[in-house]
Design an enzyme around this catalytic site. Sequence first.
Site, PDB file in Angstrom:
ATOM      1  N   HIS A  40      -0.304   3.737   1.393  1.00 27.15           N
ATOM      2  CA  HIS A  40      -0.966   4.311   2.640  1.00 27.15           C
ATOM      3  C   HIS A  40      -0.757   3.195   3.838  1.00 27.15           C
ATOM      4  O   HIS A  40      -0.488   2.037   3.662  1.00 27.15           O
ATOM      5  CB  HIS A  40      -2.352   4.769   2.560  1.00 27.15           C
ATOM      6  CG  HIS A  40      -2.406   5.380   1.424  1.00 27.15           C
ATOM      7  ND1 HIS A  40      -2.846   4.847  -0.053  1.00 27.15           N
ATOM      8  CD2 HIS A  40      -2.337   6.694   0.985  1.00 27.15           C
ATOM      9  CE1 HIS A  40      -3.109   5.846  -0.886  1.00 27.15           C
ATOM     10  NE2 HIS A  40      -2.570   7.101  -0.161  1.00 27.15           N
ATOM     11  N   HIS A  86     -11.742   2.685   3.975  1.00 27.45           N
ATOM     12  CA  HIS A  86     -10.835   1.829   3.362  1.00 27.45           C
ATOM     13  C   HIS A  86      -9.504   2.188   3.944  1.00 27.45           C
ATOM     14  O   HIS A  86      -8.304   1.781   3.541  1.00 27.45           O
ATOM     15  CB  HIS A  86     -10.821   2.293   1.996  1.00 27.45           C
ATOM     16  CG  HIS A  86     -10.583   3.476   1.492  1.00 27.45           C
ATOM     17  ND1 HIS A  86     -10.292   3.929   0.125  1.00 27.45           N
ATOM     18  CD2 HIS A  86     -10.411   4.738   2.094  1.00 27.45           C
ATOM     19  CE1 HIS A  86      -9.766   5.356  -0.168  1.00 27.45           C
ATOM     20  NE2 HIS A  86      -9.893   5.891   1.167  1.00 27.45           N
ATOM     21  N   ASP A  90       0.837  -0.979  -0.062  1.00 30.80           N
ATOM     22  CA  ASP A  90       0.179   0.141  -0.026  1.00 30.80           C
ATOM     23  C   ASP A  90       0.913   1.246  -0.035  1.00 30.80           C
ATOM     24  O   ASP A  90       2.023   1.223   0.538  1.00 30.80           O
ATOM     25  CB  ASP A  90      -0.945  -0.014   1.264  1.00 30.80           C
ATOM     26  CG  ASP A  90      -2.354   0.666   1.082  1.00 30.80           C
ATOM     27  OD1 ASP A  90      -2.120   1.922   0.545  1.00 30.80           O
ATOM     28  OD2 ASP A  90      -3.310   0.010   1.327  1.00 30.80           O
TER      29      ASP A  90
HETATM   30 MN   LIG Z   1      -5.233   0.604   0.940  1.00 27.84          MN
END
Ligand SMILES: [Mn+2]
Length: 319
Positions: free
Chosen positions: A144, A159, A142
């Site tokens: 993030h 999310h 990811d």
């Molecule tokens: Mn994500």
Amino acid sequence: MQVTKRQSASETSNPGSRESVALLSAPLYMGGKHRGASLGPAALKVAGLVERISDLGYEISRQVDISIPESVCWWEKGGAARCVPEIGQVSLALADEVSASLETGAIAIALGGDHSLAVGSIAGAARYYRDKKKSFGLIWFDAHGDINTPETSPSGNVHGMGLAVSLGRGDKRLVDLLGFSPKLDPSKTVLVGIRDLDPGERKIIAEVGIKAFTMSDIDRHGMENVMERALQIAGKDVAGLHVSLDIDVLDPDVAPGVSTPAVGGVNFREMRLALEMLYISKLVRSIDVVELNPALDDRSKSAHVTVELLEHCLGKTLL
Ligand SMILES: [Mn+2]
């Protein structure tokens, strides 16, 4: 609110001698602010996902489309975390499909949809291993952290909370899904590729004690080294690995079709190498493919890149 499942006629209880794959589509969109994420499973199929997996020699033993409630939560409900009841319903349905698929011996691939999908897919995997008194590891790719709680989240979007939920933090209705928590062992949980964290996320990563490899780590040490270390951590004494692949881990030049792009990401060759190494480990039992947003893509470029990468996670080689 009703969550129904449509199951294709291709379902079979006899996968034969070939390895099998279950494709579980969960086009969640209410975990983020871009509705186009719901088009992800369709775009992946248009890009040839089913044919390419079959061509690798797998039997597609199960194809399930989990339908997503049309909900007013899209229009803003307010509160700390948006659309939790709706996401919880879908998570339950997806968790059941992931557990059931793993029970058949298939590799369970959950097609999103935004990354709130991981709440259900990880819960389903966790129940499968828990019932067998075995442990599993997680590698989460990811840009993030996805480790916000309702208290730290700047947006209220689930999310960005899936990893926190799976580690036992956040909205109780999601944390306590399937009646146990946490779903993950933090000592076997690894983040790879992060470069865009909210302030509260740094603190939570340190508190829960998971290993996080940033883009700087990849730049300094190379993807091969990072993945060797990731596998030493997440793959140590486990019966399987869950891989949660957020397409936004890729650089936006490689995959522009994502809802929350972040510059300075993983390039195609690095990602291919990482997924080849995961295949070689023979530990991957379940995979999330999330955050592809065809509405923001460039002539399906990101969808094709995603299918190509997924093939490498399933054993495609260059020679
Ligand atoms: Mn994500």
